[in-house]
Design an enzyme around this catalytic site. Structure first.
Site, PDB file in Angstrom:
ATOM      1  N   GLY A   1       0.843  -1.178   0.003  1.00 28.30           N
ATOM      2  CA  GLY A   1       0.190   0.119   0.092  1.00 28.30           C
ATOM      3  C   GLY A   1       0.714   1.197   0.271  1.00 28.30           C
ATOM      4  O   GLY A   1       1.672   2.164   0.859  1.00 28.30           O
TER       5      GLY A   1
ATOM      6  N   GLY B   1       2.161   4.801   3.996  1.00 25.10           N
ATOM      7  CA  GLY B   1       3.739   3.910   3.146  1.00 25.10           C
ATOM      8  C   GLY B   1       3.965   3.959   3.634  1.00 25.10           C
ATOM      9  O   GLY B   1       5.427   3.546   2.972  1.00 25.10           O
TER      10      GLY B   1
ATOM     11  N   LYS C   1      -6.051   0.581   2.592  1.00 24.49           N
ATOM     12  CA  LYS C   1      -7.185   1.403   2.987  1.00 24.49           C
ATOM     13  C   LYS C   1      -7.676  -0.204   3.852  1.00 24.49           C
ATOM     14  O   LYS C   1      -7.436  -1.554   3.853  1.00 24.49           O
ATOM     15  CB  LYS C   1      -7.215   1.229   1.856  1.00 24.49           C
ATOM     16  CG  LYS C   1      -7.507   2.989   1.275  1.00 24.49           C
ATOM     17  CD  LYS C   1      -7.783   4.223   2.502  1.00 24.49           C
ATOM     18  CE  LYS C   1      -7.402   5.049   1.664  1.00 24.49           C
ATOM     19  NZ  LYS C   1      -7.944   6.544   2.205  1.00 24.49           N
TER      20      LYS C   1
ATOM     21  N   LYS D   1      -6.737   6.134  19.496  1.00 29.38           N
ATOM     22  CA  LYS D   1      -6.132   6.020  17.906  1.00 29.38           C
ATOM     23  C   LYS D   1      -7.763   6.555  16.834  1.00 29.38           C
ATOM     24  O   LYS D   1      -7.982   7.369  16.272  1.00 29.38           O
ATOM     25  CB  LYS D   1      -5.707   5.954  16.989  1.00 29.38           C
ATOM     26  CG  LYS D   1      -5.419   5.364  15.576  1.00 29.38           C
ATOM     27  CD  LYS D   1      -4.426   7.120  15.083  1.00 29.38           C
ATOM     28  CE  LYS D   1      -4.618   7.108  13.799  1.00 29.38           C
ATOM     29  NZ  LYS D   1      -4.778   6.689  12.450  1.00 29.38           N
TER      30      LYS D   1
ATOM     31  N   ASN E   1      -3.116  19.865   7.558  1.00 30.06           N
ATOM     32  CA  ASN E   1      -3.270  18.402   6.377  1.00 30.06           C
ATOM     33  C   ASN E   1      -4.276  18.483   6.100  1.00 30.06           C
ATOM     34  O   ASN E   1      -5.022  18.949   6.872  1.00 30.06           O
ATOM     35  CB  ASN E   1      -2.784  16.939   7.503  1.00 30.06           C
ATOM     36  CG  ASN E   1      -2.373  16.156   7.153  1.00 30.06           C
ATOM     37  OD1 ASN E   1      -1.557  15.982   6.068  1.00 30.06           O
ATOM     38  ND2 ASN E   1      -3.199  14.803   7.454  1.00 30.06           N
ATOM     39  N   ARG E   2      -4.526  17.613   4.959  1.00 32.84           N
ATOM     40  CA  ARG E   2      -5.867  17.316   4.324  1.00 32.84           C
ATOM     41  C   ARG E   2      -5.998  15.452   5.188  1.00 32.84           C
ATOM     42  O   ARG E   2      -5.490  14.510   5.175  1.00 32.84           O
ATOM     43  CB  ARG E   2      -5.852  17.329   2.934  1.00 32.84           C
ATOM     44  CG  ARG E   2      -5.759  18.736   2.666  1.00 32.84           C
ATOM     45  CD  ARG E   2      -5.726  18.871   1.231  1.00 32.84           C
ATOM     46  NE  ARG E   2      -4.868  19.868   0.951  1.00 32.84           N
ATOM     47  CZ  ARG E   2      -3.817  19.882  -0.022  1.00 32.84           C
ATOM     48  NH1 ARG E   2      -4.803  19.008  -0.755  1.00 32.84           N
ATOM     49  NH2 ARG E   2      -3.788  20.677  -0.619  1.00 32.84           N
TER      50      ARG E   2
ATOM     51  N   SER F   1      -7.228  11.630   5.864  1.00 31.96           N
ATOM     52  CA  SER F   1      -7.527  10.603   4.682  1.00 31.96           C
ATOM     53  C   SER F   1      -8.690  10.696   4.208  1.00 31.96           C
ATOM     54  O   SER F   1      -8.723  10.419   2.796  1.00 31.96           O
ATOM     55  CB  SER F   1      -7.289   9.581   5.555  1.00 31.96           C
ATOM     56  OG  SER F   1      -7.141   9.483   6.705  1.00 31.96           O
TER      57      SER F   1
HETATM   58  O1  KPL Z   1      -4.762   9.584  10.974  1.00 35.22           O
HETATM   59  C1  KPL Z   1      -4.820  10.995  10.348  1.00 35.22           C
HETATM   60  C2  KPL Z   1      -5.962  10.774   8.868  1.00 35.22           C
HETATM   61  O2  KPL Z   1      -5.722  11.652   7.940  1.00 35.22           O
HETATM   62  O3  KPL Z   1      -6.545   9.319   8.602  1.00 35.22           O
HETATM   63  C3  KPL Z   1      -5.491  12.053  11.232  1.00 35.22           C
HETATM   64  C4  KPL Z   1      -3.938  11.432  12.330  1.00 35.22           C
HETATM   65  C5  KPL Z   1      -6.375  13.049  11.220  1.00 35.22           C
HETATM   66  C6  KPL Z   1      -3.991  13.095  10.603  1.00 35.22           C
HETATM   67  O4  KPL Z   1      -5.313  13.826   9.384  1.00 35.22           O
END
Ligand code: KPL
Length: 322
Positions: free
Chosen positions: A8, A13, A78, A186, A254-255, A257
């Protein structure tokens, strides 16, 4: 030196692979023909962001068996692809390899353990912010930490070995005997950040500073803590909420995922995130109205994609369209 196979080649990754390569480990990416792996093989790994620039050639194989004798196989696909990917390994007796889930959501390690012995399955919880842009460059957009543990506590020595190798690669990591509290923490991060960023189409940092968003994030976290408690995993609500806020602040640019999945017309991982909380809530007689609503809204977002008016501005800005 240790050898790693990475299944992946997405943002996480590729980023972890790049840092491992930089620290002198052997890394091979296992990919699919026609997927991102081919581009990685052709153009190499390019990383930019918090730790500067990295540019390296990538070794890519298209047959699972070709990466079979690695010390660690990092599973970074995924969550909904885990079963299909692992089916490709069913006939390979990888006695040395430890399989490590780097994925979002819960239930992935158990899926891996249907193909390999549970003692050989590890889980790494990473809270980095990373995404891939249109040029294929991975952006390390938010610092994060990592915790690793075994699906079985008896695999702690393997988790410690992996943690040592990650540390050498500059990844702040700790090995845990019982990884479940980490995994559910998490999960709370992903329940509170990912669907809201995907629905509102904002980077992680924009979740801060709005009372209505804060209230929803708080309720989503409270539900995860209650569901965890029903599974005999004890979490402290305020502590988990503080971690969620800290991750949103540290990965502000960050955007998520899930936002990337929505913008690029892909299926999201909502089933393994809010969907699992909702399911566990039902099983244990706990109400999870926020996670259930977030789950339904993101599903609706996926299902109404073809009629979305907002995709026209997205196209103008050069994003890839479904
Ligand atoms: O794990 C994340 C994701 O985007 O899947 C976080 C930690 C929220 C970072 O964007």
């Amino acid at each position: 030196m240790a050898s790693f196979s990475i299944i992946g080649p997405g943002a996480i990754g590729t980023l972890v692979g790049a840092y491992l390569l930089e620290s002198g480990q052997e890394v091979v990416f296992i990919g699919r023909r026609g997927g991102r792996a081919e581009r990685l093989e052709r153009e190499g790994i390019r990383v930019t962001g918090l730790r500067g620039e990295i540019s390296r050639n990538a070794r890519v194989v298209y047959d699972s068996k070709a990466g079979a004798d690695a010390d660690f196989v990092l599973v970074a696909v995924k969550s909904y692809d885990t079963a299909a990917v692992m089916a490709g390994f069913a006939s390979v007796a990888w006695e040395n390899a430890r399989f490590v889930s780097l994925q979002n959501g819960i239930g992935n390690a158990e899926t891996i353990a249907r193909t390999v012995r549970p003692e050989r399955v590890l889980i790494a919880s990473l809270t980095f912010g990373a995404y891939i842009d249109e040029d294929g460059t991975v952006h390390h957009a938010g610092e994060g930490d990592a915790l690793v543990g075994g699906l079985k506590e008896s695999s702690f020595a393997d988790a410690e070995r992996l943690a040592g190798l990650f540390q050498r690669a500059g990844i702040a990591v700790r090995a845990e005997k019982d990884i479940r509290p980490v995994l559910y923490t998490k999960l709370a991060v992903n329940c509170a950040i990912n669907p809201l960023t995907a629905l509102l189409q904002v980077p992680n940092g924009m979740l801060q500073g709005s009372d209505s968003i804060s209230a929803m994030m708080k309720d989503a976290v409270r539900e995860v803590v209650r569901v965890a408690d029903a599974c005999n995993i004890s979490l402290e609500f305020q502590h988990v909420l503080d971690i969620v806020r800290e991750v949103a602040a540290r990965t502000a640019a960050n955007r998520s995922s899930m936002l990337k999945d929505v913008l690029e017309g892909r299926r999201t991982e909502i089933d393994a995130i809010c969907g699992e909380v909702s399911r566990l809530g039902r099983e244990n007689g706990i109400d999870t109205p926020v996670n259930t609503s977030l789950y339904r809204l993101v599903k609706a977002l996926e299902e109404t994609r073809s009629g979305r008016l907002a995709r026209f501005p997205a196209k103008e800005s050069g994003r890839s369209e479904p």
